[in-house]
Scaffold this motif. Sequence first.
Motif, PDB file in Angstrom:
ATOM      1  N   ASN A   1       0.767  -1.123   0.144  1.00  0.00           N
ATOM      2  CA  ASN A   1       0.030   0.002   0.074  1.00  0.00           C
ATOM      3  C   ASN A   1       0.898   1.309   0.215  1.00  0.00           C
ATOM      4  O   ASN A   1       0.380   2.144  -0.823  1.00  0.00           O
ATOM      5  CB  ASN A   1      -0.862   0.104   1.217  1.00  0.00           C
ATOM      6  N   GLU A   2       1.906   1.294   1.020  1.00  0.00           N
ATOM      7  CA  GLU A   2       2.805   2.389   1.109  1.00  0.00           C
ATOM      8  C   GLU A   2       3.487   2.372  -0.328  1.00  0.00           C
ATOM      9  O   GLU A   2       4.026   3.712  -0.771  1.00  0.00           O
ATOM     10  CB  GLU A   2       3.789   2.248   2.253  1.00  0.00           C
ATOM     11  N   GLU A   3       4.057   1.596  -0.901  1.00  0.00           N
ATOM     12  CA  GLU A   3       4.849   1.583  -2.143  1.00  0.00           C
ATOM     13  C   GLU A   3       3.852   2.139  -3.417  1.00  0.00           C
ATOM     14  O   GLU A   3       4.449   3.127  -3.845  1.00  0.00           O
ATOM     15  CB  GLU A   3       5.314   0.203  -2.599  1.00  0.00           C
ATOM     16  N   LEU A   4       2.869   2.041  -3.260  1.00  0.00           N
ATOM     17  CA  LEU A   4       1.848   2.640  -4.328  1.00  0.00           C
ATOM     18  C   LEU A   4       1.609   4.057  -4.012  1.00  0.00           C
ATOM     19  O   LEU A   4       1.738   4.930  -5.121  1.00  0.00           O
ATOM     20  CB  LEU A   4       0.266   1.971  -4.360  1.00  0.00           C
ATOM     21  N   VAL A   5       1.713   4.355  -2.861  1.00  0.00           N
ATOM     22  CA  VAL A   5       1.559   5.930  -2.483  1.00  0.00           C
ATOM     23  C   VAL A   5       2.523   6.503  -2.707  1.00  0.00           C
ATOM     24  O   VAL A   5       2.694   7.623  -3.225  1.00  0.00           O
ATOM     25  CB  VAL A   5       1.110   6.060  -0.931  1.00  0.00           C
ATOM     26  N   GLU A   6       3.725   5.961  -2.476  1.00  0.00           N
ATOM     27  CA  GLU A   6       5.262   6.644  -2.631  1.00  0.00           C
ATOM     28  C   GLU A   6       5.188   6.750  -4.270  1.00  0.00           C
ATOM     29  O   GLU A   6       5.695   7.796  -4.745  1.00  0.00           O
ATOM     30  CB  GLU A   6       6.399   5.945  -2.363  1.00  0.00           C
ATOM     31  N   ASP A   7       4.876   5.916  -5.283  1.00  0.00           N
ATOM     32  CA  ASP A   7       5.057   5.923  -6.636  1.00  0.00           C
ATOM     33  C   ASP A   7       4.249   6.927  -7.160  1.00  0.00           C
ATOM     34  O   ASP A   7       4.709   7.865  -7.944  1.00  0.00           O
ATOM     35  CB  ASP A   7       4.657   4.541  -7.356  1.00  0.00           C
ATOM     36  N   ALA A   8       3.090   7.255  -6.522  1.00  0.00           N
ATOM     37  CA  ALA A   8       2.203   8.295  -6.781  1.00  0.00           C
ATOM     38  C   ALA A   8       2.582   9.654  -6.594  1.00  0.00           C
ATOM     39  O   ALA A   8       2.351  10.388  -7.348  1.00  0.00           O
ATOM     40  CB  ALA A   8       0.629   7.902  -6.386  1.00  0.00           C
ATOM     41  N   LEU A   9       3.377   9.655  -5.443  1.00  0.00           N
ATOM     42  CA  LEU A   9       3.657  11.091  -4.941  1.00  0.00           C
ATOM     43  C   LEU A   9       4.848  11.258  -5.828  1.00  0.00           C
ATOM     44  O   LEU A   9       5.121  12.605  -6.439  1.00  0.00           O
ATOM     45  CB  LEU A   9       4.440  10.988  -3.603  1.00  0.00           C
ATOM     46  N   ARG A  10       5.576  10.398  -6.388  1.00  0.00           N
ATOM     47  CA  ARG A  10       6.715  10.825  -7.364  1.00  0.00           C
ATOM     48  C   ARG A  10       6.353  11.007  -8.611  1.00  0.00           C
ATOM     49  O   ARG A  10       6.746  12.031  -9.322  1.00  0.00           O
ATOM     50  CB  ARG A  10       7.699   9.527  -7.398  1.00  0.00           C
ATOM     51  N   LYS A  11       5.238  10.361  -9.156  1.00  0.00           N
ATOM     52  CA  LYS A  11       4.406  10.930 -10.321  1.00  0.00           C
ATOM     53  C   LYS A  11       4.057  12.257 -10.104  1.00  0.00           C
ATOM     54  O   LYS A  11       4.097  13.206 -11.092  1.00  0.00           O
ATOM     55  CB  LYS A  11       3.410  10.005 -10.504  1.00  0.00           C
ATOM     56  N   ILE A  12       3.329  12.581  -9.169  1.00  0.00           N
ATOM     57  CA  ILE A  12       2.961  14.076  -8.852  1.00  0.00           C
ATOM     58  C   ILE A  12       4.211  15.252  -8.808  1.00  0.00           C
ATOM     59  O   ILE A  12       3.758  16.258  -9.326  1.00  0.00           O
ATOM     60  CB  ILE A  12       1.798  14.302  -7.745  1.00  0.00           C
ATOM     61  N   ALA A  13       5.134  14.678  -8.433  1.00  0.00           N
ATOM     62  CA  ALA A  13       6.463  15.494  -8.378  1.00  0.00           C
ATOM     63  C   ALA A  13       6.690  15.907  -9.634  1.00  0.00           C
ATOM     64  O   ALA A  13       7.738  16.714  -9.992  1.00  0.00           O
ATOM     65  CB  ALA A  13       7.488  14.805  -7.299  1.00  0.00           C
ATOM     66  N   THR A  14       6.395  15.132 -10.842  1.00  0.00           N
ATOM     67  CA  THR A  14       7.002  15.413 -12.135  1.00  0.00           C
ATOM     68  C   THR A  14       6.268  16.671 -12.682  1.00  0.00           C
ATOM     69  O   THR A  14       6.634  17.044 -13.737  1.00  0.00           O
ATOM     70  CB  THR A  14       6.932  14.255 -12.850  1.00  0.00           C
ATOM     71  N   ASP A  15       5.442  16.935 -12.175  1.00  0.00           N
ATOM     72  CA  ASP A  15       4.401  18.169 -12.522  1.00  0.00           C
ATOM     73  C   ASP A  15       5.214  19.389 -12.025  1.00  0.00           C
ATOM     74  O   ASP A  15       5.449  19.432 -10.844  1.00  0.00           O
ATOM     75  CB  ASP A  15       3.067  18.178 -11.796  1.00  0.00           C
ATOM     76  N   GLN A  16       5.406  20.355 -13.016  1.00  0.00           N
ATOM     77  CA  GLN A  16       6.280  21.281 -12.457  1.00  0.00           C
ATOM     78  C   GLN A  16       5.687  22.223 -11.151  1.00  0.00           C
ATOM     79  O   GLN A  16       6.432  23.116 -10.622  1.00  0.00           O
ATOM     80  CB  GLN A  16       6.370  22.502 -13.792  1.00  0.00           C
ATOM     81  N   ASN A  17       4.383  22.226 -11.265  1.00  0.00           N
ATOM     82  CA  ASN A  17       3.868  23.059 -10.037  1.00  0.00           C
ATOM     83  C   ASN A  17       3.670  22.341  -8.545  1.00  0.00           C
ATOM     84  O   ASN A  17       3.487  22.862  -7.713  1.00  0.00           O
ATOM     85  CB  ASN A  17       2.293  23.161 -10.373  1.00  0.00           C
ATOM     86  N   HIS A  18       4.408  20.969  -8.799  1.00  0.00           N
ATOM     87  CA  HIS A  18       4.253  20.397  -7.429  1.00  0.00           C
ATOM     88  C   HIS A  18       5.403  19.783  -7.003  1.00  0.00           C
ATOM     89  O   HIS A  18       5.631  19.572  -5.593  1.00  0.00           O
ATOM     90  CB  HIS A  18       3.185  19.174  -7.702  1.00  0.00           C
ATOM     91  N   GLY A  19       6.379  19.412  -7.815  1.00  0.00           N
ATOM     92  CA  GLY A  19       7.734  18.911  -7.373  1.00  0.00           C
ATOM     93  C   GLY A  19       8.479  20.215  -6.866  1.00  0.00           C
ATOM     94  O   GLY A  19       8.684  21.208  -7.307  1.00  0.00           O
ATOM     95  N   TYR A  20       9.616  19.884  -6.016  1.00  0.00           N
ATOM     96  CA  TYR A  20      10.517  20.647  -5.644  1.00  0.00           C
ATOM     97  C   TYR A  20      11.939  20.176  -5.529  1.00  0.00           C
ATOM     98  O   TYR A  20      11.975  18.955  -4.812  1.00  0.00           O
ATOM     99  CB  TYR A  20      10.045  21.666  -4.334  1.00  0.00           C
ATOM    100  N   PHE A  21      12.994  21.199  -5.575  1.00  0.00           N
ATOM    101  CA  PHE A  21      14.393  20.557  -5.339  1.00  0.00           C
ATOM    102  C   PHE A  21      15.239  21.776  -4.687  1.00  0.00           C
ATOM    103  O   PHE A  21      15.330  22.708  -5.207  1.00  0.00           O
ATOM    104  CB  PHE A  21      15.224  20.079  -6.734  1.00  0.00           C
ATOM    105  N   ASP A  22      15.423  21.667  -3.298  1.00  0.00           N
ATOM    106  CA  ASP A  22      16.060  22.605  -2.586  1.00  0.00           C
ATOM    107  C   ASP A  22      17.625  22.307  -2.374  1.00  0.00           C
ATOM    108  O   ASP A  22      18.059  21.600  -1.546  1.00  0.00           O
ATOM    109  CB  ASP A  22      15.375  22.669  -1.162  1.00  0.00           C
ATOM    110  N   ARG A  23      18.267  22.844  -3.329  1.00  0.00           N
ATOM    111  CA  ARG A  23      19.651  22.665  -3.519  1.00  0.00           C
ATOM    112  C   ARG A  23      20.272  23.133  -2.219  1.00  0.00           C
ATOM    113  O   ARG A  23      21.500  22.400  -1.727  1.00  0.00           O
ATOM    114  CB  ARG A  23      20.107  23.321  -4.911  1.00  0.00           C
ATOM    115  N   ALA A  24      20.002  24.269  -1.734  1.00  0.00           N
ATOM    116  CA  ALA A  24      20.704  24.756  -0.515  1.00  0.00           C
ATOM    117  C   ALA A  24      20.900  23.851   0.789  1.00  0.00           C
ATOM    118  O   ALA A  24      21.777  23.470   1.108  1.00  0.00           O
ATOM    119  CB  ALA A  24      20.276  26.118  -0.260  1.00  0.00           C
ATOM    120  N   ASN A  25      19.577  23.217   0.906  1.00  0.00           N
ATOM    121  CA  ASN A  25      19.468  22.063   1.982  1.00  0.00           C
ATOM    122  C   ASN A  25      19.366  20.771   1.634  1.00  0.00           C
ATOM    123  O   ASN A  25      19.277  19.904   2.434  1.00  0.00           O
ATOM    124  CB  ASN A  25      18.106  22.464   2.681  1.00  0.00           C
TER     125      ASN A  25
END
Length: 341
Positions: free
Chosen positions: A90-114
């Motif tokens: 169940n948790e694997e499916l949720v994590e895969d779905a979160l990663r998919k959502i993160a590929t949307d420019q409005n939802h993913g983030y990458f904080d290089r400083a931290n």
Amino acid sequence: MDPQLELFQNFLCNTELERDHLSNTIDLWDSIPRYSLSRQAMIKLRSEKGFLDLLEIDFNYRGTGLKAIIQPARIREEEGTTQDYYPSANEELVEDALRKIATDQNHGYFDRANYRSGVVFSLYMLREELNKRGHTRSYQEIIKSLRILSGSLIEIRTDDGSSMEGFSRTNYLPSLTAVSRKKLRDDPKAKWSAQFHPLVTQSIDALTYRQYNYHQMMAHKTQLARWLHKQLSLKFTFASMLTHFEMRYSTVKRDSALLNYARERDCMDALGKALMELQDQGVLQSCTKQNITGLRGKIEDINYVLTPTPEFVKEMKAANKRYALAVDKPVDKLGNAPKVR
């Protein structure tokens, strides 16, 4: 936008439908057997008070022996009791779905400083993503999975017992910012934020991920078939109609940790069914089984020779080209990308 995040979110495809079907599989992180026990199996392992011990799993990653040490999350149930949970399918499916959502420019983030990466989402968005891929979940089930992911710890050690360089004992989701229960009842579209595991962040930065057919992977009925699909997407980079991929039953059993049946025959049958599922779903064109026998003809192992479908070959070549463009190096004459550094 950070260029590494932009590369993570941009896929090599021709249509919006193709883009909708694509996501990224993470080289080392998706090779760790971190979702191997079912909820049913946990019932047998819990103490009378609902507690679970540390779970230790030996596996191999690209020729290196490693051990995953998983500490379960302690969850307070609706009725007030407390139980431990290892992250499971169940948790694997949720994590895969979160990663998919993160590929949307409005939802993913990458904080290089931290040096952090993650996703901003709503429960409604996450539920719709799961529904879209054939995995209907209630809001309560999704929240429970998020709590298990944020409450479970995982550590990876090498054969000599030392921790991997640059890696520490960390939660699956190191940070989860949630709205209150009252806010949830009033507005399931309220924003949440989840930070991805450091190995995901490291992969985004080092380009050690590959685009693959996420929609097809999520459509598989069994967890083992989904694991096999990801592994083929990561390792069968040289796929063509003239090449094959070989894997052994013993390797799958060790590295997936999903073949936990009491009888060896049942484990072998489960792998055979998962490979047949990949054929039915258009990932593999054929699968040839070669039994490896010992004394008195007893089957000691099985070697599987896998032939890809033209569609899978096309997807691998697109993934190779996307990676080659990212590192600014051409693919070779067979369409293979430069080796991941």
